[in-house]
Design an enzyme around this catalytic site. Structure first.
Site, mmCIF file in Angstrom:
data_model
loop_
_atom_site.group_PDB
_atom_site.id
_atom_site.type_symbol
_atom_site.label_atom_id
_atom_site.label_comp_id
_atom_site.label_asym_id
_atom_site.label_seq_id
_atom_site.Cartn_x
_atom_site.Cartn_y
_atom_site.Cartn_z
ATOM 1 N N CYS A 86 1.336 9.042 1.391
ATOM 2 C CA CYS A 86 -0.142 9.641 1.672
ATOM 3 C C CYS A 86 -0.659 9.732 2.954
ATOM 4 C CB CYS A 86 -0.972 8.454 1.118
ATOM 5 S SG CYS A 86 -2.813 8.947 0.953
ATOM 6 N N HIS A 203 0.888 7.329 -4.730
ATOM 7 C CA HIS A 203 1.231 5.775 -4.212
ATOM 8 C C HIS A 203 2.196 5.275 -5.231
ATOM 9 C CE1 HIS A 203 -1.688 5.533 -0.914
ATOM 10 N NE2 HIS A 203 -2.357 6.604 -1.475
ATOM 11 N N GLU A 205 3.744 2.500 -4.728
ATOM 12 C CA GLU A 205 3.704 1.207 -4.424
ATOM 13 C C GLU A 205 2.258 0.684 -5.198
ATOM 14 O OE1 GLU A 205 2.236 3.406 -2.454
ATOM 15 O OE2 GLU A 205 0.575 2.513 -1.347
#
Lengths: 229, 85
Positions: A86, A203, A205
């Site tokens: 990002c 993302h 994560e």
């Protein structure tokens, strides 16, 4: 094996990344402060998402000149693995480690939603946990995620097999309405020529444990951590 | 002295903000507007010194930080004596 996570003023996915690293490896990641002039012996560097320096001027434009970025660039040029997620992707393009730029979403809105991604055939060890053509799901959360590059750069990236992810639908059909931000060629992530630098808007994560609503991002951390071992 | 830096999107780079402004102008009745492109204007206050050196330095600032050459062009202006400051 040491994982370093760069922290800028305004980073806000640093702890999410640290959580994913610890979950996968059982060992904590180390913080690398943006003013540091060394990477603390990290074998893998993650440049996390957020709003470094408030996105002033352009996303990533000011973070790119943080003292630590000289070290990150040198580490990457030596072949060290670097993942920018990002805002981290935006910073890596501003730093010249990855080509292109991330611009305002075509619909002008901040987009926060799950997307499907088709995994490219890059040969990058960082993507070794996925099969080329595999469809994975993870969230995006950005206002400036529209990948742009000039025609020559795009054909080089595609010709060299450096597209890591393209936005697609659940069946793997790329582009069209499944491209949330108007990215050129529906590109959501790319790798460097050596495959050691990965930049992506989605993302992983935030999709690394079932409790987060998805686990498709986990394979990225597993592959990256095994490579850096 | 003042330096002015105009940062504009390169030709062919899609500008959704400009397009939104174009549509808004059109709905205000300004049908004569054919296109709108949004850029940035940066005003710098520079320590007095030779103009050519200042211009060289400002161009370097624009090249390295103020503009991203992948998507943007820039133009530097340093108003001379007698011009509006």
């Amino acid at each position: 094996m040491r994982v370093g996570i760069v922290v800028f003023p305004g980073s806000n996915c640093d702890r999410d990344c640290a959580r994913a690293v610890a979950e996968v490896s059982g060992r904590p990641a180390a913080w690398i402060w943006h003013k540091d002039r060394d990477l603390g012996g990290a074998d893998l560097v993650i440049v996390p998402g957020g709003f470094s320096y408030g996105d002033y001027l352009r996303c990533g434009a000011i973070a790119r000149f943080s003292p630590v970025m000289e070290e990150v660039v040198a580490f990457a040029r030596r072949g060290g693995p670097v993942i920018g997620i990002c805002n981290g992707f935006q910073i890596l393009t501003e730093a010249g480690l990855l080509p292109g730029a991330l611009m305002r979403n075509v619909g002008l809105k901040f987009i926060c939603q799950d997307v499907h991604l088709s995994v490219g055939d890059t040969g990058s060890p960082l993507l070794g946990g996925y099969r080329p053509g595999q469809v994975v799901r993870m969230p995006v959360a950005h206002a400036d995620g529209r990948f742009h590059a000039d025609a020559e750069t795009l054909s080089r990236i595609e010709g060299e097999g450096r597209v890591a992810f393209r936005y697609c639908d659940a069946e793997g059909r790329v582009g069209g309405p499944s491209n949330p931000n108007g990215s050129l060629a529906a590109i959501a992530g790319i790798v460097s020529p050596g495959g050691n630098v990965l930049g992506m808007m989605p993302h992983p994560e935030r999709a690394a444990e079932a409790i987060l609503g998805g686990t498709d991002g986990r394979a990225l951390f597993v592959a990256a951590l095994s490579r850096a071992a | 002295m003042k330096a002015r830096v105009y940062v504009t999107l390169r030709q062919g780079v899609l500008d959704p903000q400009g397009r939104a402004v174009l549509h808004a102008l059109s709905s205000l009745g300004f049908d004569q507007v054919r296109d709108a492109r949004i850029g940035k204007y940066v005003e710098l206050e520079i320590a007095d010194g030779p103009r050519d050196e200042a211009e060289k330095a400002v161009r370097e600032m624009a090249r390295r930080l103020l503009a991203n050459p992948v998507i943007e062009d820039f133009r530097v202006e340093i108003p001379g004596e007698g011009e509006a400051r």
